[in-house]
Design an enzyme around this catalytic site. Structure first.
Site, PDB file in Angstrom:
ATOM      1  N   LYS A 144       0.818  -1.213   0.000  1.00 16.05           N
ATOM      2  CA  LYS A 144       0.000   0.000   0.000  1.00 16.05           C
ATOM      3  C   LYS A 144       0.849   1.259   0.000  1.00 16.05           C
ATOM      4  O   LYS A 144       0.437   2.293  -0.534  1.00 16.05           O
ATOM      5  CB  LYS A 144      -0.940  -0.005   1.216  1.00 16.05           C
ATOM      6  CG  LYS A 144      -1.837  -1.256   1.313  1.00 16.05           C
ATOM      7  CD  LYS A 144      -2.618  -1.548   0.040  1.00 16.05           C
ATOM      8  CE  LYS A 144      -3.398  -2.848   0.127  1.00 16.05           C
ATOM      9  NZ  LYS A 144      -3.867  -3.325  -1.169  1.00 16.05           N
ATOM     10  N   HIS A 182     -14.365  -2.002   8.988  1.00  9.41           N
ATOM     11  CA  HIS A 182     -13.728  -1.922   7.674  1.00  9.41           C
ATOM     12  C   HIS A 182     -14.058  -3.100   6.759  1.00  9.41           C
ATOM     13  O   HIS A 182     -13.390  -3.329   5.757  1.00  9.41           O
ATOM     14  CB  HIS A 182     -12.207  -1.756   7.812  1.00  9.41           C
ATOM     15  CG  HIS A 182     -11.853  -0.544   8.625  1.00  9.41           C
ATOM     16  ND1 HIS A 182     -11.975   0.721   8.118  1.00  9.41           N
ATOM     17  CD2 HIS A 182     -11.440  -0.426   9.913  1.00  9.41           C
ATOM     18  CE1 HIS A 182     -11.631   1.581   9.065  1.00  9.41           C
ATOM     19  NE2 HIS A 182     -11.307   0.924  10.166  1.00  9.41           N
ATOM     20  N   GLU A 215      -2.463   7.314   7.667  1.00  9.93           N
ATOM     21  CA  GLU A 215      -3.295   8.210   6.862  1.00  9.93           C
ATOM     22  C   GLU A 215      -4.212   8.993   7.790  1.00  9.93           C
ATOM     23  O   GLU A 215      -4.670   8.459   8.812  1.00  9.93           O
ATOM     24  CB  GLU A 215      -4.159   7.418   5.876  1.00  9.93           C
ATOM     25  CG  GLU A 215      -3.428   7.005   4.623  1.00  9.93           C
ATOM     26  CD  GLU A 215      -4.314   6.189   3.668  1.00  9.93           C
ATOM     27  OE1 GLU A 215      -3.830   5.844   2.598  1.00  9.93           O
ATOM     28  OE2 GLU A 215      -5.486   5.907   4.028  1.00  9.93           O
ATOM     29  N   ARG A 218      -7.824  -7.775  -8.434  1.00  9.76           N
ATOM     30  CA  ARG A 218      -8.535  -9.053  -8.545  1.00  9.76           C
ATOM     31  C   ARG A 218     -10.012  -8.751  -8.737  1.00  9.76           C
ATOM     32  O   ARG A 218     -10.422  -7.597  -8.672  1.00  9.76           O
ATOM     33  CB  ARG A 218      -8.359  -9.855  -7.253  1.00  9.76           C
ATOM     34  CG  ARG A 218      -8.653  -8.959  -6.041  1.00  9.76           C
ATOM     35  CD  ARG A 218      -8.924  -9.663  -4.793  1.00  9.76           C
ATOM     36  NE  ARG A 218      -8.921  -8.774  -3.648  1.00  9.76           N
ATOM     37  CZ  ARG A 218      -9.946  -8.062  -3.209  1.00  9.76           C
ATOM     38  NH1 ARG A 218     -11.107  -8.115  -3.852  1.00  9.76           N
ATOM     39  NH2 ARG A 218      -9.854  -7.284  -2.150  1.00  9.76           N
TER      40      ARG A 218
END
Lengths: 498, 161, 498, 161
Positions: C114, C244, C209, C301
């Site tokens: 990431k 999440h 973040e 994917r």
């Protein structure tokens, strides 16, 4: 509009009831004495028993209006078949202060009488099949009357020419329709067509149309609301038929192009407008190889094959029927066809024995699932197929990005479909899908008769299949009693959702 | 020993119970649940079938196809009627087209029936003479009920065709 | 490409296998020792047993490549989860001479990490969330290492500001992710996030973040073929999440307009192009109330929620994956969104008990049916839900002409869904659908936590319900043994279709 | 007499067999098949429910909602553990956060478990003192297995809160 009585049974009753639920409306199912506990009675908010067994119960308009009143319904949806195209019933519903979810009784009448429809369409500039209306109004069974009808039919037939189609003016769904290839066949065909029409519709009048060979049956879905808007929703190709009963339908038609669709669509809208049509309807055409098309008839109701139009247009036709009937404007945008949809009709019939209707328990009934597969039915495992009703058990619909993918999806779905205990046409349909005419989309209305002149032969079981069968033979016979549902004629069952 | 009617004659199968399943030649069959079965041939991966017995029939779904196999019970043979024209389904008789003594050709209509709102014609299975008429117009008949008795023409006649 | 090994289980394996069948390809299923007889093994042309039980069996790349070779498969489809985003596995598949149905290992690597993805996207001009990548490469568990990581995280956190999100660089699906609202929570969160990331991915690196409150999770589906064409297929709104994990997804997003869609679509295509992406992929964004959007990550994917895009675009994403992998050009026309689609994820979990995973037999399992309802699952009645695997049992997808109708259809479908024997989130989802935020489409990622701060309370049974239950109590306990399927690790089951 | 555990206390229901079904007050219940039931109240139309018994639970689907009702068997009461902290699901123990003798507050984490690739924390059900620790890091535990014994604080303490 708060509560809709669905004056039907089987898969279309289930379809309409679910649409009511999703529209926030209550629904009332009706059921004949021999259908207590049927799926549609469970899905509805409330169910009311009718007196009598078999189709006659569902044809008793007075009893149905009484049921609507007793259950607090304020609208009636007729589905298809039964009372759906009976102007007198529509009128009685409206006179009882209920909303009729369909076109006006006048529109039903003008389109329901096929001769009147021909004349209306001709006057509206819609092309009709070369043929001849017969003014004879005699409907009796007496031999003298018959001879006079025969004489005028013979005369008209000479003008139209053989081969021709003899059609009941009150007819529909292939009933009261006979192909006549020579004058010698005329008398027998007339007698038989009139008798069938009398039995089915109580009206023996017939008319004549030229028999168009290798023509396609292409129909256009129209939708009209009470705010002056009438649109078409593209076409359905229904060329694959057997005895004038549709078997395989697809949308779009492989024979279509944008220009032809625009012209046929405009003709369909003109047809609907000519009778001030409101609601969902279908204008059927015969489409010849050279692109000429002729008005065949208009079905003033929702059609069996409506799901393929829903798949490619994204319009929920039954939801629009409810919306239009409640006085709202339709919520349909510009026509955009997405992908390709195919429907096959699953019949309880024996394709290896002249397609005779079959009966029996649905001892195992496992419909196919998966992406792009829609299965509309009114039965479930454990139910028993009786000889009283139409043999259509279900509609299997697939939607895929292309025609080739839709055919592949349908093959897969049919392969996965397990029905044991009642003979169906699933195996026949699976073979039909491999015909080069079906693969290439070069279908026409006499395809099945020409490709299967001696009927259809089921596959021979493999050694392995026989071995499994022999083991299964050692098991106790499967209990096939139907659900022990309440059977009193006046009982009603319902399920209340939160 | 299990015997099934086949298109011509019959087929006999002898499953041998073995280790919770059955063995038939090089095939091994296992029952998975009420209606699902697994079978495998030497070396090949097992496959799935659906099968149930309903009275004298075994209904089977395998490789995407349904088969209905009629069991021949010991002593139950020869029950198919010769020369009898039976109702192919339950329904009502609309027309009787022949009388006793009529000569009929194979394929000619004998009786018109109505079922599920459609007309169906019962045809003569062979050339012959009508020996008896068991129904009249308006009668409701059950599936398999004999409608007409036919005396088939002589073997010599048949052989000549 | 003739035969595809599907390196997955459950509903996505079934989905891919059916797509293979419809594309005329053979399929090979794999199964762990505790999943012999599972639905996906029956649908495939052939099935190969893996050694071991639970997810580890499906994570054994070498065994899966060996199974592909042994069964004659010439391609591998990874589904989602398991090995689907493991570049080393993709590389091993290709080195074994098999077709990898997915993007290049390099694309997987650059998007899978990431931190690298953030940097790549920034360089490609795609907006990213304000935050901080950490250069620390230590992944050990030792306390001294941990303290040094903590120090640099603390420093970075001061720059980014609280509240913030601590995210595992190797993470996905919410694993290894922690919200941190103050410096006091940082140490515990870091320890826990690193441990979860180490367990799940073998890589404990984290980055930071800024936590964007009330933001929407909006992702864009992209499709790229080997002929240089990259398109986007509109967006999916996945704002309704819990821990999440997405719970409810819809397309189009209620927050979208044509201009924003064009800009986000262009950003998604730019993201895919930046890594020379080939195949189906998803670019996830956070969308703020003012219309600003930030790159979140790219999933290289097929996505769990792909069916809603299929419904509104008419594109079969898995069929396109197969087509693209076989070297053909994609068959996708201009983007046209038809109607509205919603997916909910059916989990075996107990919403009234902190959403803990539940187990048990699917004693009764009757999924909803009807028009516009798609149900993708890998289980059927009689199966047993084990604690070993992800608790997602199925995806329920509806498609309808409008958002309002789609919500109504989903309510109807959830009401009709009968699952007894294992606790699921169906009742919770049904209540969720009545929240005004869901009805109005004003959803955001923390909605569930804010609306259900004390969890969800199941309804109290009515007197009538208790009466039926009391009668049912007198019946023998329902046999819940699973299918007595073969259980040898090396056995394989298959069904051959004609 | 059938007794179900309810949110507070229990509920007793007495179905009376009657004419192939049962009567409970003004309700009449009929069994349709293995899993489907019909019930009707005086005057109202019958409605459909799905219900099965699985060991000590009755699972029920009615009016779009599922209920799981726990049966209280004669003599089986009081089996819920007081002061025991049990595993909410099968899984592995990742961390044990307390030792014997530790004082804990209601809601504080005692054990971290891992199941289905997610972490879950087992919290103290009440204030108390750790009396015993039954598991260690790495242990695999079954659902319902006791992980920690807690001595709850005295009734007076609890009453003061």
């Amino acid at each position: 509009m708060r509560s809709v009585l669905v004056a039907n049974r089987g898969e279309i009753a289930c379809r309409v009831i679910r649409a009511c639920t999703e529209a926030g409306l209550d629904s009332v199912a009706v059921f004949a004495e021999d259908e207590a506990g049927a799926l549609h009675t469970e899905l509805a908010t409330r169910a009311v028993g009718l007196t009598g067994q078999g189709p006659s119960a569902y044809l008793d308009g007075e009893a149905i209006i009484a049921a609507a009143r007793a259950s607090g319904a304020d609208a009636v949806h007729p589905g298809f078949g039964f009372l759906s195209e009976r102007a007198d019933f529509a009128r009685a519903v409206m006179e009882a202060g209920l909303v009729w979810i369909g076109p006006s009784p006048e529109a039903i009448e003008r389109m329901g009488d096929k001769m009147t429809a021909r004349i209306t369409m001709r006057d509206a500039g819609v092309p009709v099949i070369p043929g001849c209306e017969l003014e004879t109004s005699t409907t009796g069974e007496e031999e003298r009357d018959f001879q006079s009808v025969l004489a005028s039919v013979r005369l008209a037939a000479e003008n139209v020419g053989y081969p021709l189609l003899l059609k009941a003016s009150a007819g529909g769904g292939g009933k009261g329709m006979r192909e006549v290839h020579s004058e010698a066949q005329l008398e027998d065909a007339l007698r038989s067509a009139r008798r069938e029409a009398m039995t089915a519709f109580g009206d023996g009048r017939v008319y004549i149309e030229r028999l168009l060979r290798k023509a396609r049956h292409v129909e256009v879905q129209v939708l009209a609301d009470g705010h002056g808007r009438t649109v078409h929703l593209g076409e359905r190709e229904c060329s694959i038929q057997r005895r004038h009963q549709k078997v395989f339908e697809e949308s779009p038609s492989p024979a279509m192009n944008a220009d032809l669709r625009a012209r046929m669509g405009a003709a369909a809208v003109a047809a609907a407008t000519a009778v001030d049509y409101v609601g969902a309807g279908t204008v059927e055409f015969l489409l010849e190889e050279d692109g000429t098309f002729h008005f065949l008839e208009m079905n003033t109701r929702i059609q069996v094959e409506h799901p393929i139009t829903e798949a490619v247009t994204g319009v929920d036709l039954v939801a629009e029927q409810l919306r239009i009937a409640s006085g709202e404007a339709m919520q349909v945008g510009d026509l955009h066809l997405q992908g390709h949809a195919i429907e096959v009709r699953i019949y309880a019939e024996d394709p290896s024995n002249a397609f005779l209707p079959s009966i029996g328990p649905l001892a195992v009934f496992r419909p196919p699932t998966g992406p792009g597969v829609r299965f509309d039915t009114g039965v479930r495992e454990g139910d028993v197929v009786s000889p009283s009703y139409d043999p259509m058990l279900a509609k299997l619909v697939v939607h895929a990005p292309s025609r080739r993918q839709a055919l592949a999806r349908m093959r897969r779905a049919l392969d996965d479909f397990v029905v044991l205990g009642t003979t169906t046409n699933v195996g026949f349909l699976r073979d039909l899908l491999d015909l080069s005419e079906v693969v290439n989309g070069t279908t026409y209305t006499t395809l099945i008769d020409e490709v299967f002149p001696a009927g259809w032969t089921p596959p021979v079981p493999s050694t392995a299949a026989l071995a499994v069968a022999a083991c299964a033979a050692s098991m106790p016979t499967k209990s096939t009693s139907s659900n022990s549902a309440p059977s009193s004629p006046f009982i009603s069952v319902a399920r209340r959702l939160p | 020993m299990v015997e099934f009617r086949a298109r011509e004659g019959s087929v006999e199968v002898q499953p041998i119970p073995n280790d919770g399943g059955w063995v038939i030649g090089s095939l091994r069959v296992t029952r998975l649940d009420d209606v699902r079965w697994s079978f495998e041939e030497d070396g090949a991966p097992p496959r799935i079938a659906y099968a149930v017995r309903i009275r004298d029939d075994v209904w089977l779904h395998v490789d995407g196809r349904v088969h209905r196999l009629n069991l021949v019970e010991a002593g139950a043979r020869g029950s198919t009627e010769e020369g009898g024209c039976t109702a192919p389904m339950p329904g009502a008789v609309l027309e009787v087209l022949v009388d006793v003594g009529d000569e009929v050709l194979a394929g000619s209509p004998l009786v018109v029936m109505e079922a599920m709102k459609m007309e169906h014609r019962v045809l003569a299975p062979a050339n012959g003479t009508v020996a008896a008429v068991h129904v009249e117009v308006g009668a409701r008949v059950q599936q398999g009920q004999t409608l007409i008795d036919l005396d088939s023409n002589t073997t010599e006649d048949s052989a000549q065709r």
